[in-house]
Design a protein around this motif. Structure first.
Motif, PDB file in Angstrom:
ATOM      1  N   PRO A  76      57.154 -32.220 104.108  1.00 49.44           N
ATOM      2  CA  PRO A  76      56.752 -31.098 103.249  1.00 49.44           C
ATOM      3  C   PRO A  76      57.098 -31.372 101.792  1.00 49.44           C
ATOM      4  CG  PRO A  76      58.666 -30.503 104.564  1.00 49.44           C
ATOM      5  CD  PRO A  76      58.286 -31.895 104.975  1.00 49.44           C
ATOM      6  N   LEU A  77      56.367 -30.740 100.898  1.00 50.05           N
ATOM      7  CA  LEU A  77      56.591 -30.955  99.460  1.00 50.05           C
ATOM      8  C   LEU A  77      57.729 -30.050  98.967  1.00 50.05           C
ATOM      9  CD1 LEU A  77      55.467 -32.196  96.742  1.00 50.05           C
ATOM     10  CD2 LEU A  77      54.288 -30.010  96.479  1.00 50.05           C
ATOM     11  N   PRO A  78      58.791 -30.631  98.405  1.00 51.98           N
ATOM     12  CA  PRO A  78      59.876 -29.799  97.864  1.00 51.98           C
ATOM     13  C   PRO A  78      59.523 -29.266  96.470  1.00 51.98           C
ATOM     14  CG  PRO A  78      60.658 -32.001  98.523  1.00 51.98           C
ATOM     15  CD  PRO A  78      59.162 -32.052  98.444  1.00 51.98           C
ATOM     16  N   ILE A  79      59.875 -28.014  96.258  1.00 47.75           N
ATOM     17  CA  ILE A  79      59.685 -27.412  94.926  1.00 47.75           C
ATOM     18  C   ILE A  79      61.012 -26.812  94.500  1.00 47.75           C
ATOM     19  CG2 ILE A  79      58.326 -25.797  93.544  1.00 47.75           C
ATOM     20  CD1 ILE A  79      56.309 -25.589  95.593  1.00 47.75           C
ATOM     21  N   GLU A  80      61.450 -27.133  93.288  1.00 45.57           N
ATOM     22  CA  GLU A  80      62.694 -26.546  92.768  1.00 45.57           C
ATOM     23  C   GLU A  80      62.330 -25.263  92.030  1.00 45.57           C
ATOM     24  OE1 GLU A  80      65.466 -29.270  91.192  1.00 45.57           O
ATOM     25  OE2 GLU A  80      66.750 -27.710  90.344  1.00 45.57           O
ATOM     26  N   ILE A  81      62.983 -24.160  92.414  1.00 42.02           N
ATOM     27  CA  ILE A  81      62.621 -22.848  91.842  1.00 42.02           C
ATOM     28  C   ILE A  81      63.849 -22.122  91.308  1.00 42.02           C
ATOM     29  CG2 ILE A  81      60.641 -22.589  93.413  1.00 42.02           C
ATOM     30  CD1 ILE A  81      62.422 -20.444  94.919  1.00 42.02           C
ATOM     31  N   ALA A  82      63.604 -21.253  90.332  1.00 40.54           N
ATOM     32  CA  ALA A  82      64.687 -20.393  89.842  1.00 40.54           C
ATOM     33  C   ALA A  82      64.994 -19.359  90.925  1.00 40.54           C
ATOM     34  CB  ALA A  82      64.245 -19.695  88.561  1.00 40.54           C
ATOM     35  N   PRO A  83      66.274 -19.164  91.282  1.00 36.53           N
ATOM     36  CA  PRO A  83      66.610 -18.218  92.347  1.00 36.53           C
ATOM     37  C   PRO A  83      65.996 -16.834  92.124  1.00 36.53           C
ATOM     38  CG  PRO A  83      68.532 -19.523  91.777  1.00 36.53           C
ATOM     39  CD  PRO A  83      67.449 -19.903  90.797  1.00 36.53           C
ATOM     40  N   GLY A 141      47.548 -19.769 100.744  1.00 36.36           N
ATOM     41  CA  GLY A 141      47.509 -20.306 102.105  1.00 36.36           C
ATOM     42  C   GLY A 141      48.610 -21.302 102.394  1.00 36.36           C
ATOM     43  N   VAL A 142      49.627 -21.335 101.518  1.00 30.41           N
ATOM     44  CA  VAL A 142      50.727 -22.282 101.674  1.00 30.41           C
ATOM     45  C   VAL A 142      51.790 -21.678 102.602  1.00 30.41           C
ATOM     46  CG1 VAL A 142      52.678 -23.290 100.391  1.00 30.41           C
ATOM     47  CG2 VAL A 142      50.371 -23.371  99.418  1.00 30.41           C
ATOM     48  N   SER A 143      52.349 -22.488 103.504  1.00 29.30           N
ATOM     49  CA  SER A 143      53.494 -22.006 104.290  1.00 29.30           C
ATOM     50  C   SER A 143      54.752 -22.717 103.782  1.00 29.30           C
ATOM     51  CB  SER A 143      53.288 -22.289 105.778  1.00 29.30           C
ATOM     52  OG  SER A 143      53.175 -23.670 105.969  1.00 29.30           O
ATOM     53  N   MET A 144      55.882 -22.087 103.941  1.00 29.07           N
ATOM     54  CA  MET A 144      57.084 -22.647 103.307  1.00 29.07           C
ATOM     55  C   MET A 144      58.364 -22.191 103.983  1.00 29.07           C
ATOM     56  SD  MET A 144      56.592 -20.075 100.218  1.00 29.07           S
ATOM     57  CE  MET A 144      55.023 -19.692 100.929  1.00 29.07           C
ATOM     58  N   VAL A 145      59.433 -22.957 103.745  1.00 25.15           N
ATOM     59  CA  VAL A 145      60.780 -22.503 104.112  1.00 25.15           C
ATOM     60  C   VAL A 145      61.697 -22.707 102.913  1.00 25.15           C
ATOM     61  CG1 VAL A 145      60.686 -22.881 106.612  1.00 25.15           C
ATOM     62  CG2 VAL A 145      61.378 -24.744 105.144  1.00 25.15           C
ATOM     63  N   LEU A 146      62.626 -21.780 102.762  1.00 22.75           N
ATOM     64  CA  LEU A 146      63.672 -21.931 101.759  1.00 22.75           C
ATOM     65  C   LEU A 146      64.687 -22.895 102.371  1.00 22.75           C
ATOM     66  CD1 LEU A 146      64.838 -20.817  99.041  1.00 22.75           C
ATOM     67  CD2 LEU A 146      66.038 -19.111 100.417  1.00 22.75           C
ATOM     68  N   ARG A 147      64.965 -24.013 101.673  1.00 27.45           N
ATOM     69  CA  ARG A 147      65.837 -25.031 102.275  1.00 27.45           C
ATOM     70  C   ARG A 147      67.260 -24.517 102.415  1.00 27.45           C
ATOM     71  NH1 ARG A 147      66.062 -31.086  99.970  1.00 27.45           N
ATOM     72  NH2 ARG A 147      63.802 -30.831 100.131  1.00 27.45           N
ATOM     73  N   ASP A 148      67.789 -24.644 103.646  1.00 27.05           N
ATOM     74  CA  ASP A 148      69.161 -24.202 103.923  1.00 27.05           C
ATOM     75  C   ASP A 148      70.158 -25.317 103.707  1.00 27.05           C
ATOM     76  OD1 ASP A 148      69.703 -21.568 104.496  1.00 27.05           O
ATOM     77  OD2 ASP A 148      68.800 -21.691 106.492  1.00 27.05           O
ATOM     78  N   GLY A 149      71.363 -24.938 103.335  1.00 29.80           N
ATOM     79  CA  GLY A 149      72.425 -25.917 103.187  1.00 29.80           C
ATOM     80  C   GLY A 149      72.916 -26.426 104.534  1.00 29.80           C
ATOM     81  N   PRO A 183      71.220 -20.851 101.129  1.00 25.91           N
ATOM     82  CA  PRO A 183      70.300 -21.894 100.667  1.00 25.91           C
ATOM     83  C   PRO A 183      70.988 -23.056  99.985  1.00 25.91           C
ATOM     84  CG  PRO A 183      70.235 -20.008  99.207  1.00 25.91           C
ATOM     85  CD  PRO A 183      71.119 -19.615 100.345  1.00 25.91           C
ATOM     86  N   VAL A 184      70.292 -24.199  99.963  1.00 27.22           N
ATOM     87  CA  VAL A 184      70.726 -25.327  99.135  1.00 27.22           C
ATOM     88  C   VAL A 184      70.692 -24.872  97.679  1.00 27.22           C
ATOM     89  CG1 VAL A 184      69.858 -27.519  98.175  1.00 27.22           C
ATOM     90  CG2 VAL A 184      69.967 -27.198 100.637  1.00 27.22           C
ATOM     91  N   VAL A 185      71.737 -25.176  96.940  1.00 26.89           N
ATOM     92  CA  VAL A 185      71.742 -24.951  95.494  1.00 26.89           C
ATOM     93  C   VAL A 185      71.734 -26.342  94.856  1.00 26.89           C
ATOM     94  CG1 VAL A 185      72.984 -23.963  93.535  1.00 26.89           C
ATOM     95  CG2 VAL A 185      72.992 -22.775  95.746  1.00 26.89           C
ATOM     96  N   THR A 186      70.708 -26.611  94.054  1.00 26.13           N
ATOM     97  CA  THR A 186      70.561 -27.964  93.506  1.00 26.13           C
ATOM     98  C   THR A 186      71.632 -28.252  92.452  1.00 26.13           C
ATOM     99  OG1 THR A 186      69.148 -27.354  91.656  1.00 26.13           O
ATOM    100  CG2 THR A 186      68.045 -27.762  93.766  1.00 26.13           C
ATOM    101  N   ASP A 187      71.668 -29.497  91.990  1.00 29.66           N
ATOM    102  CA  ASP A 187      72.622 -29.890  90.946  1.00 29.66           C
ATOM    103  C   ASP A 187      72.383 -29.107  89.657  1.00 29.66           C
ATOM    104  OD1 ASP A 187      73.473 -31.695  92.805  1.00 29.66           O
ATOM    105  OD2 ASP A 187      72.751 -33.478  91.763  1.00 29.66           O
ATOM    106  N   ASN A 188      71.208 -28.459  89.575  1.00 32.25           N
ATOM    107  CA  ASN A 188      70.864 -27.681  88.372  1.00 32.25           C
ATOM    108  C   ASN A 188      70.996 -26.182  88.616  1.00 32.25           C
ATOM    109  OD1 ASN A 188      69.771 -30.284  87.376  1.00 32.25           O
ATOM    110  ND2 ASN A 188      68.260 -29.889  88.970  1.00 32.25           N
ATOM    111  N   GLY A 189      71.533 -25.785  89.785  1.00 31.59           N
ATOM    112  CA  GLY A 189      71.772 -24.368  90.082  1.00 31.59           C
ATOM    113  C   GLY A 189      70.547 -23.628  90.601  1.00 31.59           C
ATOM    114  N   ASN A 190      69.568 -24.358  91.117  1.00 32.24           N
ATOM    115  CA  ASN A 190      68.330 -23.717  91.593  1.00 32.24           C
ATOM    116  C   ASN A 190      68.192 -23.821  93.111  1.00 32.24           C
ATOM    117  OD1 ASN A 190      67.394 -23.164  88.893  1.00 32.24           O
ATOM    118  ND2 ASN A 190      67.080 -25.370  88.700  1.00 32.24           N
ATOM    119  N   PHE A 191      67.106 -23.201  93.661  1.00 36.42           N
ATOM    120  CA  PHE A 191      66.804 -23.288  95.095  1.00 36.42           C
ATOM    121  C   PHE A 191      65.662 -24.300  95.318  1.00 36.42           C
ATOM    122  CE2 PHE A 191      67.975 -18.517  95.955  1.00 36.42           C
ATOM    123  CZ  PHE A 191      69.308 -18.815  95.767  1.00 36.42           C
TER     124      PHE A 191
END
Ligand code: 5RP
Length: 243
Positions: free
Chosen positions: A148-155, A169-177, A183-191
């Motif tokens: 799946p394609l990862p997208i970094e988003i502002a929480p 028509g996109v399906s998605m999951v919020l990545r879990d830690g 959720p995973v919090v990226t090195d930049n503080g995002n989801f």
């Protein structure tokens, strides 16, 4: 009969082969500004680079790490690190070397399996040359069919982005830690959202890359369609091929 290599063994081989080849060809040389990727393929490349530095064969290397994982590795191996906007780097790299989750025949990539796609893309798109290393599982016909394609988003924009993507028509999951609740919090503080998208978008990753980034709150996505890389791929037989 010779035993087939595991994917982990292929990662080790391709990382060493790519660094050795680039050094032999004079494409990695003293004084260079090098971007270093994240993940289980990039790490052995960082280690191999450090070996050349320790032996005194490479001097005055300035590295930009793409994540905390990579900056810790550089600290452990005594590779001097800088931020991309430091005076030494001045916003531009000579070379970036990284892994990928998927690579198609046109050298478009999906990256972000390690949640480091934002810094990885800033570095890749601001590098004079870009090198991707991978095991044979990374080569695909069509991006996104497997990974799946990862997208970094502002929480703050989590739900508004999810609603917009659902309307496409996109399906998605919020990545879990893992070993972290929530959720995973990226090195930049995002989801991170991991998305699967409808078939028609699959044919034009470059267009989809721009459309996704136009959604308010999307910080970056894991399609890499600019600055086509030189690609090194190892296979189970232990060969490394380039394309
Ligand atoms: C990190 C990445 C990695 O390059 C990608 O996930 C490949 O990882 P690995 O080398 O561990 O298979 O994009 O954000």
């Amino acid at each position: 009969m010779k035993a087939l290599l595991t994917l982990d063994e292929q990662k080790q081989i391709v990382a060493k082969h790519a660094i050795d080849t680039l050094i032999k060809e004079g494409k990695i040389f003293s004084g260079m500004k090098i971007g270093l990727g994240t993940g289980s393929t990039a790490m052995p490349a960082v280690k191999r680079l450090a070996e050349y530095i320790q032996k005194g064969k490479l001097k005055n290397i300035a590295a930009v790490p793409s994540s905390f994982q990579t900056s810790i590795a550089c600290e452990e191996f005594n590779i001097p690190i800088f931020s991309l906007s430091s005076g030494r780097i001045n916003g531009e790299l000579d070379l970036t070397i990284d892994g990928a989750d998927e690579i198609d025949s046109k050298k478009n990539l999906i990256k972000g399996g390690g949640a480091a796609l934002l810094r990885e893309k800033i570095m890749a798109y601001n590098s004079k040359s870009f090198v991707i290393i991978g095991d044979e599982s990374k080569q695909v016909k069509t991006l996104g069919t497997g990974f799946p394609l990862p997208i970094e988003i502002a929480p703050e924009a989590r739900l508004s982005i999810m609603k917009k993507l659902e309307s496409w028509g996109v399906s998605m999951v919020l990545r879990d830690g893992i070993r972290k609740k929530g959720p995973v919090v990226t090195d930049n503080g995002n989801f991170i959202l991991d998305i699967k998208w409808p078939a028609q978008a699959k044919t034009n990753p470059s267009k989809f890359e721009k459309e996704l980034n136009a959604i308010p709150g999307v910080i970056e996505n894991g399609f890499f369609t600019e600055n086509p890389p030189r690609v090194f791929i190892a296979n189970a037989g232990g060969e490394v091929k380039e394309f």
